[in-house]
Design a protein around this motif. Structure first.
Motif: not given
Length: 118
Positions: A38, A63, A82, A85, A89, A93
């Motif tokens: 990311r 994460v 995911m 969140l 974040d 990605y």
């Protein structure tokens, strides 16, 4: 030519969930090892998760416990689930795979934007 297509990004509120996809083509190419990166605005690209040919996973602490990699061999697709969140974040990605076993991650998806904001 091997191609990866990222999809599934979007705008979510903190605490929400998204599932990102990484679809590979042609079907003769099967995803074995895959990495997820990311890149947040103004930040370098960050490797945060990997899945190897034996389905062993490795997650960055940022994460771990919130993100999960899985694969659907029938669809030749890898997913990144995911949960929980956080605003931090927010990033584009990307998935990436090596073109050769044990080689560098040199085949990349185009990326998908994830924005976590209230």
């Amino acid at each position: 030519q091997v191609r990866l297509v990222n999809s599934g990004g979007g705008l979510v509120q903190p605490g929400g969930s998204l599932r990102l996809s990484c679809a590979a083509s042609p079907t003769s190419f099967t995803i074995t090892d895959v990495a997820w990166y990311r890149q947040a605005l103004g930040r370098p690209r960050e490797l945060f998760a990997t899945l190897d040919i034996a389905d062993r996973t490795n997650y960055d602490d940022s994460v771990k416990g919130r993100f999960t990699i899985s694969r659907d061999s029938a669809k030749n697709t890898v997913y990144l689930q995911m949960n929980s969140l956080k605003p931090e974040d927010t990033a584009v990605y990307y998935c990436a795979v090596p073109s050769m076993d044990r080689g560098p991650y040199d085949i990349w998806g185009q990326g998908t934007q994830v924005t976590v904001s209230s």
